[in-house]
Design a protein around this motif. Structure first.
Motif, short mmCIF file in Angstrom:
data_model
loop_
_atom_site.label_atom_id
_atom_site.label_comp_id
_atom_site.label_asym_id
_atom_site.label_seq_id
_atom_site.Cartn_x
_atom_site.Cartn_y
_atom_site.Cartn_z
N THR A 36 0.82 -1.22 0.00
CA THR A 36 0.00 0.00 0.00
C THR A 36 0.86 1.27 0.00
OG1 THR A 36 -0.24 -0.36 2.36
CG2 THR A 36 -2.09 -0.99 0.98
N TYR A 37 2.18 1.13 0.25
CA TYR A 37 3.06 2.30 0.16
C TYR A 37 3.32 2.66 -1.31
CZ TYR A 37 3.91 1.64 5.09
OH TYR A 37 3.75 1.51 6.43
N THR A 38 3.61 1.63 -2.09
CA THR A 38 4.02 1.89 -3.48
C THR A 38 2.92 1.53 -4.47
OG1 THR A 38 4.92 -0.34 -3.60
CG2 THR A 38 6.45 1.41 -2.95
N ASN A 39 1.84 0.91 -3.99
CA ASN A 39 0.79 0.42 -4.89
C ASN A 39 1.35 -0.48 -5.99
OD1 ASN A 39 -0.56 3.41 -4.11
ND2 ASN A 39 -1.83 1.59 -3.92
N THR A 40 2.36 -1.27 -5.61
CA THR A 40 2.86 -2.26 -6.55
C THR A 40 2.75 -3.64 -5.90
OG1 THR A 40 5.10 -1.91 -5.73
CG2 THR A 40 4.50 -0.76 -7.77
N CYS A 41 2.69 -4.65 -6.75
CA CYS A 41 2.55 -6.02 -6.27
C CYS A 41 3.90 -6.59 -5.84
CB CYS A 41 1.97 -6.89 -7.37
SG CYS A 41 0.27 -6.51 -7.77
N LYS A 42 3.91 -7.26 -4.70
CA LYS A 42 5.08 -8.03 -4.27
C LYS A 42 4.69 -9.50 -4.49
CE LYS A 42 7.02 -4.30 -2.70
NZ LYS A 42 7.85 -3.62 -3.69
N CYS A 43 5.28 -10.08 -5.52
CA CYS A 43 4.86 -11.44 -5.91
C CYS A 43 5.50 -12.51 -5.05
CB CYS A 43 5.21 -11.70 -7.37
SG CYS A 43 4.50 -10.49 -8.50
N ASP A 44 4.75 -13.57 -4.79
CA ASP A 44 5.31 -14.75 -4.12
C ASP A 44 6.34 -15.39 -5.05
OD1 ASP A 44 3.53 -14.38 -2.03
OD2 ASP A 44 2.03 -15.75 -2.86
N PRO A 45 7.33 -16.12 -4.48
CA PRO A 45 8.30 -16.81 -5.34
C PRO A 45 7.57 -17.69 -6.37
CG PRO A 45 8.97 -16.97 -3.05
CD PRO A 45 7.60 -16.36 -3.05
N GLY A 46 8.08 -17.66 -7.59
CA GLY A 46 7.47 -18.46 -8.66
C GLY A 46 6.52 -17.67 -9.53
N TRP A 47 6.08 -16.49 -9.03
CA TRP A 47 5.14 -15.67 -9.79
C TRP A 47 5.80 -14.35 -10.16
CZ3 TRP A 47 1.02 -18.11 -11.56
CH2 TRP A 47 0.61 -19.27 -10.89
N ALA A 48 5.43 -13.81 -11.28
CA ALA A 48 6.07 -12.60 -11.79
C ALA A 48 5.06 -11.75 -12.55
CB ALA A 48 7.23 -13.00 -12.71
N GLY A 49 5.54 -10.60 -13.02
CA GLY A 49 4.67 -9.69 -13.77
C GLY A 49 4.08 -8.63 -12.87
N ASP A 50 3.59 -7.53 -13.45
CA ASP A 50 3.07 -6.42 -12.64
C ASP A 50 1.87 -6.84 -11.79
OD1 ASP A 50 1.37 -6.70 -14.77
OD2 ASP A 50 1.32 -4.58 -15.32
N ASP A 51 1.16 -7.87 -12.21
CA ASP A 51 0.01 -8.35 -11.42
C ASP A 51 0.23 -9.78 -10.90
OD1 ASP A 51 -0.19 -9.82 -13.73
OD2 ASP A 51 -2.32 -9.41 -14.06
N CYS A 52 1.48 -10.22 -10.87
CA CYS A 52 1.84 -11.57 -10.37
C CYS A 52 1.04 -12.66 -11.09
CB CYS A 52 1.63 -11.70 -8.86
SG CYS A 52 2.44 -10.43 -7.90
N GLY A 53 0.67 -12.37 -12.31
CA GLY A 53 -0.16 -13.32 -13.06
C GLY A 53 0.62 -14.17 -14.04
N LYS A 54 1.96 -14.06 -14.00
CA LYS A 54 2.78 -14.89 -14.90
C LYS A 54 3.63 -15.85 -14.07
CE LYS A 54 3.39 -11.84 -18.89
NZ LYS A 54 2.30 -12.43 -19.64
N LEU A 55 3.87 -17.04 -14.61
CA LEU A 55 4.80 -17.94 -13.95
C LEU A 55 6.22 -17.53 -14.34
CD1 LEU A 55 3.03 -21.39 -14.39
CD2 LEU A 55 3.68 -20.34 -12.20
N ASP A 56 7.11 -17.58 -13.36
CA ASP A 56 8.52 -17.18 -13.56
C ASP A 56 9.27 -18.39 -14.14
OD1 ASP A 56 11.00 -16.01 -13.38
OD2 ASP A 56 11.13 -16.18 -11.20
N LEU A 57 9.03 -18.67 -15.42
CA LEU A 57 9.52 -19.91 -16.03
C LEU A 57 10.99 -19.80 -16.43
CD1 LEU A 57 6.38 -20.65 -18.23
CD2 LEU A 57 7.10 -21.88 -16.17
#
Ligand SMILES: *[C@@H]1O[C@H](CO)[C@@H](O)[C@H](O)[C@H]1NC(C)=O
Ligand SMILES: *[C@@H]1O[C@H](CO)[C@@H](O)[C@H](O)[C@H]1NC(C)=O
Ligand SMILES: *[C@@H]1O[C@H](CO)[C@@H](O)[C@H](O)[C@H]1NC(C)=O
Ligand SMILES: *[C@@H]1O[C@H](CO)[C@@H](O)[C@H](O)[C@H]1NC(C)=O
Ligand SMILES: *[C@@H]1O[C@H](CO)[C@@H](O)[C@H](O)[C@H]1NC(C)=O
Ligand SMILES: *[C@@H]1O[C@H](CO)[C@@H](O)[C@H](O)[C@H]1NC(C)=O
Length: 382
Positions: A36-57
């Motif tokens: 909520t400070y930066t309004n950016t997503c912090k993705c869990d390991p394995g996930w990527a992309g601005d909305d954490c909607g991509k697999l970090d393949l």
């Protein structure tokens, strides 16, 4: 018309609005959290992309997975697919942690993908060289016609459960396909090597994806079963007696609609949220149309919805290899994930059924995900 200062400002604001990013964890696909400070997503390991909607393949090592499209046996028909397979699931041996099993659908008689029904059977392969394989054929589990194997350990039952579609049938004298209404069945076994019980028919439908509701705090035997089109059932136990429909997707799931998907793979994450990875059918090479976006992702805080499907791809048909090569697949379907067992549910490997252009053969591709897959392999001594 020349752009006015006002329209230029509006454009800048709209762009800023896009960059402004997330408001809630849903904007991060429930695969991370929204800072909520930066309004950016912090993705869990394995996930990527601005909305954490991509697999970090990560790149794939050639000839890992299960790829024996080049073999033949005396009883194989001339229409060669070798030991073509169509997706499988990685299972770590419960006692022998350096041994991995892959429960796969493989086509009998050397038939390729187009002969999947009734030539598909369910086999088990083993790897002593790590979760990515290469896996080697070990055992037939269920004969023709059995397809869509999904294998899961049920802690409540202390058994493996093997969900499939199909029925026992003779195969015809040439590689060809039948059309049937499909039904989902379940078999169980105390060990991945069997002995397996006779498959018991549960519901009509296809592409089963089970998930036990058991947890250490709530050791219940209730089972969840997802099938094609985002239908979700629950049952008191894996054997039923009845599986009751608890969810239907609110969108149009019919063929050729934007939301047309198949091959769902359902899981509950470490926060208790639900996810479905699927083959987003818009890639299919029918009607002369083919698009590269093939992996879809749906998520929900509750099993019964509301579910979100953002129509953004999780992965596409392009795979990069460790030798620097690249393959753009004709088909890349049947996604399944293998997760870390540390309670974080980190996706470590993606398994797909794949087919290259201009061939009848198909094989099972295993792609490592994120730095954690390398840590996992190292910890096991690979
Ligand atoms: C056939 O495929 C296997 C596994 O993918 C590979 O190890 C082997 O070298 C191949 N054999 C030939 C003759 O291409
Ligand atoms: C799979 O096997 C086929 C036939 O041996 C080969 O052409 C292809 O490159 C292999 N693909 C991978 C990713 O190992
Ligand atoms: C191909 O599959 C058959 C079982 O249908 C098995 O006996 C054989 O060992 C397999 N070959 C390879 C190279 O995996
Ligand atoms: C599915 O069940 C129906 C009704 O019992 C049956 O007619 C049909 O043959 C079954 N199909 C398969 C593939 O199991
Ligand atoms: C669902 O999608 C299909 C394919 O695009 C379309 O023909 C059909 O009219 C849609 N149905 C509804 C209720 O929107
Ligand atoms: C898949 O996505 C990557 C990265 O966005 C892109 O480089 C590649 O060309 C895409 N593949 C296809 C077949 O469009």
């Amino acid at each position: 018309m020349r752009p006015t200062l006002l329209s230029a400002l509006t454009t800048a604001l709209v762009l800023a609005g896009d960059v402004q990013g997330c408001q809630t964890d849903d904007d991060c696909s429930l695969n991370g959290f929204c800072s909520t400070y930066t309004n950016t997503c912090k993705c869990d390991p394995g996930w990527a992309g601005d909305d954490c909607g991509k697999l970090d393949l990560l790149p794939v090592t050639r000839y890992t997975g299960y790829n024996y499209t080049n073999v033949t046996l005396p009883d194989y028909y001339s229409d060669q697919g070798g030991n073509s397979s169509w997706g499988g699931q990685i299972i770590q041996d419960r006692e022998d942690k350096g041994l991995f099993h892959l429960v796969i659908s493989q086509f009998a008689r050397g038939c390729g993908l187009s002969g999947w029904r009734p030539f598909s059977k369910v086999i088990r392969a083993e790897s002593r060289t790590g979760p990515a394989g290469p896996y080697h054929y070990t055992q037939d589990i269920l004969g023709t016609f059995r397809h869509n194997p999904t294998t899961i350990w049920s802690p409540a039952d202390e058994k493996y459960l093997l969900y499939t579609i199909g029925l026992e049938t003779e195969t015809p004298g040439t590689c060809r396909s039948y059309k049937w209404p499909n039904n989902v069945s379940v078999a169980s076994a105390p060990d991945i090597r069997g002995p397996w019980s006779t498959p018991q028919r549960l519901v009509s439908g296809t592409n089963p994806t089970p998930w036990p509701l058991w947890s250490p705090d709530n050791p219940m035997s209730e089972m969840v079963l997802g099938v094609e089109d985002g239908l979700i059932y629950t049952a008191d136990g894996f054997a039923g007696p009845s599986y009751n429909l608890v969810n239907k997707m609110p969108w149009n799931t019919s063929d050729y609609s934007d939301h047309w998907t198949e091959d769902p793979f359902l899981w509950r994450d470490k926060r208790g949220n639900w996810h479905i990875l699927c083959h987003w059918m818009i890639d299919i090479a029918e009607r002369g149309e083919k698009f590269p976006r093939v992996g879809g992702h749906m998520f929900s805080r509750s099993l019964t919805g509301p579910w979100t499907f953002k129509l953004r791809e999780v992965y596409n048909t392009t795979v990069h290899f460790t030798d620097g090569g690249r393959t753009d697949y004709y088909r890349r379907e049947r996604p399944k994930l293998f997760f870390s067992d540390d309670g974080n549910m980190t996706p470590l490997y993606l398994v797909n059924g794949v087919q290259e252009f201009d061939t009848r053969a198909s094989y099972t591709l295993i792609q490592p995900i994120g730095a954690k897959s390398k840590v996992y392999e190292k910890a096991l001594g690979f």
